[in-house]
Design a protein around this motif. Sequence first.
Motif, mmCIF file in Angstrom:
data_model
loop_
_atom_site.group_PDB
_atom_site.id
_atom_site.type_symbol
_atom_site.label_atom_id
_atom_site.label_comp_id
_atom_site.label_asym_id
_atom_site.label_seq_id
_atom_site.Cartn_x
_atom_site.Cartn_y
_atom_site.Cartn_z
ATOM 1 N N ILE A 1 -7.991 -0.548 -68.105
ATOM 2 C CA ILE A 1 -9.030 0.463 -67.852
ATOM 3 C C ILE A 1 -10.445 -0.045 -68.119
ATOM 4 O O ILE A 1 -11.405 0.557 -67.648
ATOM 5 N N LEU A 2 -10.564 -1.148 -68.863
ATOM 6 C CA LEU A 2 -11.892 -1.689 -69.135
ATOM 7 C C LEU A 2 -12.283 -2.663 -68.032
ATOM 8 O O LEU A 2 -11.423 -3.268 -67.396
ATOM 9 N N PRO A 3 -13.564 -2.837 -67.794
ATOM 10 C CA PRO A 3 -14.001 -3.661 -66.662
ATOM 11 C C PRO A 3 -13.589 -5.129 -66.784
ATOM 12 O O PRO A 3 -13.626 -5.711 -67.874
ATOM 13 N N GLU B 1 -10.698 -6.724 -66.493
ATOM 14 C CA GLU B 1 -9.431 -7.102 -67.121
ATOM 15 C C GLU B 1 -9.672 -8.094 -68.260
ATOM 16 O O GLU B 1 -9.018 -9.123 -68.385
ATOM 17 N N SER B 2 -10.625 -7.758 -69.116
ATOM 18 C CA SER B 2 -11.055 -8.641 -70.199
ATOM 19 C C SER B 2 -10.164 -8.493 -71.426
ATOM 20 O O SER B 2 -10.040 -7.401 -71.996
ATOM 21 N N LEU B 3 -9.560 -9.598 -71.817
ATOM 22 C CA LEU B 3 -8.738 -9.610 -73.016
ATOM 23 C C LEU B 3 -9.577 -9.307 -74.255
ATOM 24 O O LEU B 3 -9.153 -8.570 -75.138
ATOM 25 N N GLY B 4 -10.783 -9.845 -74.306
ATOM 26 C CA GLY B 4 -11.666 -9.616 -75.452
ATOM 27 C C GLY B 4 -11.988 -8.145 -75.650
ATOM 28 O O GLY B 4 -11.919 -7.624 -76.762
ATOM 29 N N LEU B 5 -12.330 -7.448 -74.557
ATOM 30 C CA LEU B 5 -12.625 -6.016 -74.653
ATOM 31 C C LEU B 5 -11.381 -5.222 -75.029
ATOM 32 O O LEU B 5 -11.456 -4.241 -75.770
ATOM 33 N N GLY B 6 -10.223 -5.635 -74.507
ATOM 34 C CA GLY B 6 -8.966 -4.971 -74.865
ATOM 35 C C GLY B 6 -8.657 -5.103 -76.343
ATOM 36 O O GLY B 6 -8.238 -4.142 -76.993
ATOM 37 N N HIS C 1 -5.318 -10.800 -62.967
ATOM 38 C CA HIS C 1 -5.999 -11.996 -63.458
ATOM 39 C C HIS C 1 -6.574 -11.659 -64.835
ATOM 40 O O HIS C 1 -7.606 -10.993 -64.928
ATOM 41 N N LEU C 2 -5.896 -12.073 -65.876
ATOM 42 C CA LEU C 2 -6.328 -11.785 -67.242
ATOM 43 C C LEU C 2 -7.539 -12.637 -67.583
ATOM 44 O O LEU C 2 -7.472 -13.865 -67.573
#
Length: 146
Positions: free
Chosen positions: A22-24, A26-31, A135-136
Motif C-alpha cells: 500500500i505504500l508507494p 513497493e519500498s521495503l524500507g517504508l514497509g 519488484h521489491l
Amino acid sequence: MEILTTVFYQPFYNLLFFFIAILPGESLGLGIIALTVLVRLILLPTSAQGVRAQRELQALQPEIDALRSKHKDAPEELNKQLFALYQEHKVNPLGSCLPLLIQLPILLILYRVFISGINGERLELLYRFIPAPEHLQTLFLGVDLH
C-alpha cells in the motif's frame, strides 16, 4: 514449529508485505518503518507500565537504601522489611521486568520477519489477499537493504 510460524511469524510477515503493497514504490524500507511504528503502538501500554513501575521503585529508593544500611547484617529481616515496604506502597519490584519479557519475543519475531522479508524467500507464507511484490524496492535513502 509449524504452529509458531502460523500464529506468530506469519501475521507479522503478512503485515510487512501489506505495508509494502500500500505504500508507494513497493519500498521495503517504508514497509519496515510502518510495521515498526504499528508494533510500537501496540506495545505502548506495556512500555508505559514498565516505565511507571521503574518510577515507583525510584521513588522508594531512599527508603530501600535506609533499610539496607540498617539491616545489612540481617538479610532475612531486610527481606521482610523490603516486602512490607513494597506492600505498603503497592509496588511490585519485578513490575518493570515483565513488560520487557512480553516485548522480547515480539521483537525477535520482527527481526526474523525483516531478515526474510529482505530476501523475499518466504513468499509462500503470504495470505491470498496480500499481493506479492512485483519488484521489491530494497534501496532506501541511498542504502541497499538487500
